[in-house]
Design a protein around this motif. Sequence first.
Motif, PDB file in Angstrom:
ATOM      1  N   GLY A  25      -7.885   0.144  20.344  1.00 21.82           N
ATOM      2  CA  GLY A  25      -8.505   1.349  19.271  1.00 21.82           C
ATOM      3  C   GLY A  25      -9.379   1.328  18.780  1.00 21.82           C
ATOM      4  O   GLY A  25     -10.167   2.215  18.677  1.00 21.82           O
ATOM      5  N   LEU A  26      -9.792   0.217  17.895  1.00 16.19           N
ATOM      6  CA  LEU A  26     -10.960   0.047  17.367  1.00 16.19           C
ATOM      7  C   LEU A  26     -12.256   0.393  18.136  1.00 16.19           C
ATOM      8  O   LEU A  26     -13.105   0.993  17.718  1.00 16.19           O
ATOM      9  CB  LEU A  26     -11.067  -1.201  16.448  1.00 16.19           C
ATOM     10  CG  LEU A  26      -9.891  -0.948  15.176  1.00 16.19           C
ATOM     11  CD1 LEU A  26     -10.091  -2.471  14.519  1.00 16.19           C
ATOM     12  CD2 LEU A  26     -10.833  -0.185  14.127  1.00 16.19           C
ATOM     13  N   VAL A  28     -12.501   1.623  21.138  1.00 15.55           N
ATOM     14  CA  VAL A  28     -12.660   2.944  21.622  1.00 15.55           C
ATOM     15  C   VAL A  28     -13.298   3.989  20.386  1.00 15.55           C
ATOM     16  O   VAL A  28     -14.100   4.516  20.820  1.00 15.55           O
ATOM     17  CB  VAL A  28     -11.267   3.259  22.258  1.00 15.55           C
ATOM     18  CG1 VAL A  28     -11.461   5.077  22.495  1.00 15.55           C
ATOM     19  CG2 VAL A  28     -11.056   2.726  23.278  1.00 15.55           C
ATOM     20  N   ALA A  29     -12.759   3.709  19.253  1.00 12.28           N
ATOM     21  CA  ALA A  29     -13.363   4.616  18.374  1.00 12.28           C
ATOM     22  C   ALA A  29     -14.786   4.275  17.912  1.00 12.28           C
ATOM     23  O   ALA A  29     -15.462   5.355  17.931  1.00 12.28           O
ATOM     24  CB  ALA A  29     -12.249   4.524  16.895  1.00 12.28           C
ATOM     25  N   TRP A  30     -15.038   2.932  17.935  1.00 10.90           N
ATOM     26  CA  TRP A  30     -16.593   2.636  17.612  1.00 10.90           C
ATOM     27  C   TRP A  30     -17.361   3.169  18.757  1.00 10.90           C
ATOM     28  O   TRP A  30     -18.575   3.352  18.660  1.00 10.90           O
ATOM     29  CB  TRP A  30     -16.594   1.307  17.388  1.00 10.90           C
ATOM     30  CG  TRP A  30     -16.598   0.780  16.127  1.00 10.90           C
ATOM     31  CD1 TRP A  30     -16.889   1.567  14.889  1.00 10.90           C
ATOM     32  CD2 TRP A  30     -15.917  -0.281  15.561  1.00 10.90           C
ATOM     33  NE1 TRP A  30     -16.667   0.778  13.662  1.00 10.90           N
ATOM     34  CE2 TRP A  30     -15.873  -0.207  14.005  1.00 10.90           C
ATOM     35  CE3 TRP A  30     -15.298  -1.510  16.122  1.00 10.90           C
ATOM     36  CZ2 TRP A  30     -15.298  -1.298  13.104  1.00 10.90           C
ATOM     37  CZ3 TRP A  30     -14.724  -2.348  15.291  1.00 10.90           C
ATOM     38  CH2 TRP A  30     -14.793  -2.503  13.855  1.00 10.90           C
ATOM     39  N   VAL A  32     -16.803   5.482  20.838  1.00 12.19           N
ATOM     40  CA  VAL A  32     -16.883   7.115  20.903  1.00 12.19           C
ATOM     41  C   VAL A  32     -17.975   7.622  19.684  1.00 12.19           C
ATOM     42  O   VAL A  32     -18.698   8.429  19.814  1.00 12.19           O
ATOM     43  CB  VAL A  32     -15.621   7.733  20.443  1.00 12.19           C
ATOM     44  CG1 VAL A  32     -15.688   9.129  20.460  1.00 12.19           C
ATOM     45  CG2 VAL A  32     -14.589   7.766  21.809  1.00 12.19           C
ATOM     46  N   ASP A  33     -17.830   6.795  18.574  1.00 16.27           N
ATOM     47  CA  ASP A  33     -18.686   7.176  17.614  1.00 16.27           C
ATOM     48  C   ASP A  33     -20.107   7.092  17.965  1.00 16.27           C
ATOM     49  O   ASP A  33     -20.986   7.826  17.457  1.00 16.27           O
ATOM     50  CB  ASP A  33     -18.372   6.431  16.168  1.00 16.27           C
ATOM     51  CG  ASP A  33     -19.097   6.843  15.046  1.00 16.27           C
ATOM     52  OD1 ASP A  33     -18.878   8.030  14.621  1.00 16.27           O
ATOM     53  OD2 ASP A  33     -19.755   6.023  14.456  1.00 16.27           O
ATOM     54  N   ARG A  36     -21.317   9.945  20.546  1.00 13.97           N
ATOM     55  CA  ARG A  36     -21.207  11.083  19.823  1.00 13.97           C
ATOM     56  C   ARG A  36     -22.340  11.312  18.868  1.00 13.97           C
ATOM     57  O   ARG A  36     -23.225  12.248  18.666  1.00 13.97           O
ATOM     58  CB  ARG A  36     -19.879  11.481  19.085  1.00 13.97           C
ATOM     59  CG  ARG A  36     -19.028  11.932  20.329  1.00 13.97           C
ATOM     60  CD  ARG A  36     -17.967  12.551  19.621  1.00 13.97           C
ATOM     61  NE  ARG A  36     -16.529  12.821  20.633  1.00 13.97           N
ATOM     62  CZ  ARG A  36     -15.475  13.417  20.125  1.00 13.97           C
ATOM     63  NH1 ARG A  36     -15.280  13.285  19.200  1.00 13.97           N
ATOM     64  NH2 ARG A  36     -14.824  13.573  21.194  1.00 13.97           N
ATOM     65  N   VAL A  49     -17.746  -3.580  19.299  1.00 11.91           N
ATOM     66  CA  VAL A  49     -16.835  -3.188  20.464  1.00 11.91           C
ATOM     67  C   VAL A  49     -16.473  -4.291  21.460  1.00 11.91           C
ATOM     68  O   VAL A  49     -15.301  -4.575  21.935  1.00 11.91           O
ATOM     69  CB  VAL A  49     -17.398  -2.135  21.345  1.00 11.91           C
ATOM     70  CG1 VAL A  49     -16.939  -1.719  22.707  1.00 11.91           C
ATOM     71  CG2 VAL A  49     -17.649  -0.818  20.797  1.00 11.91           C
ATOM     72  N   CYS A  52     -14.084  -6.822  19.667  1.00  9.82           N
ATOM     73  CA  CYS A  52     -12.728  -6.100  19.766  1.00  9.82           C
ATOM     74  C   CYS A  52     -12.078  -6.211  20.945  1.00  9.82           C
ATOM     75  O   CYS A  52     -10.825  -6.747  21.048  1.00  9.82           O
ATOM     76  CB  CYS A  52     -12.752  -4.566  19.150  1.00  9.82           C
ATOM     77  SG  CYS A  52     -12.890  -4.556  17.466  1.00  9.82           S
TER      78      CYS A  52
END
Length: 139
Positions: A25-26, A28-30, A32-33, A36, A49, A52
Amino acid sequence: MDEHRPPLLLVVCLLVLVEALAFVGLAVAWLVDLVRNGAELPGAVVFLVVFCLGIAALLGFSARGLWNSRRWARSPVITWQVLLVVLALGWLGAEVTVWGVAVLVVALVIGVGLLLPSVVAATARTGSSDAQDGPRTAR
């Protein structure tokens, strides 16, 4: 394979998988950030990424190893829990948060669970099952 696994081994394996999923999850969040919003240090974000995902893979393989009674799997899991306890204590020293307490509790449950005699006995295999069964006699 011995199907008499202690219930605590299931708890330990599930919590290790939860940790692995948290790292996915971490990552993916990084990612995506990064896509974007861009980043001031994109190389650092890419490293995080990959890091993790590597930790998630290690924890996932280790949980599988624990479930399959492999002794090698205890080492990376307990090492990671020690690191998490140290990190959580640092976080809690700065500010007590729910996340800090959760990380500390999960790491302690996994660490203590891995050291209990029933779990150690259940995860004591070193290699192939033939080596553990002893010599076979021809019939």
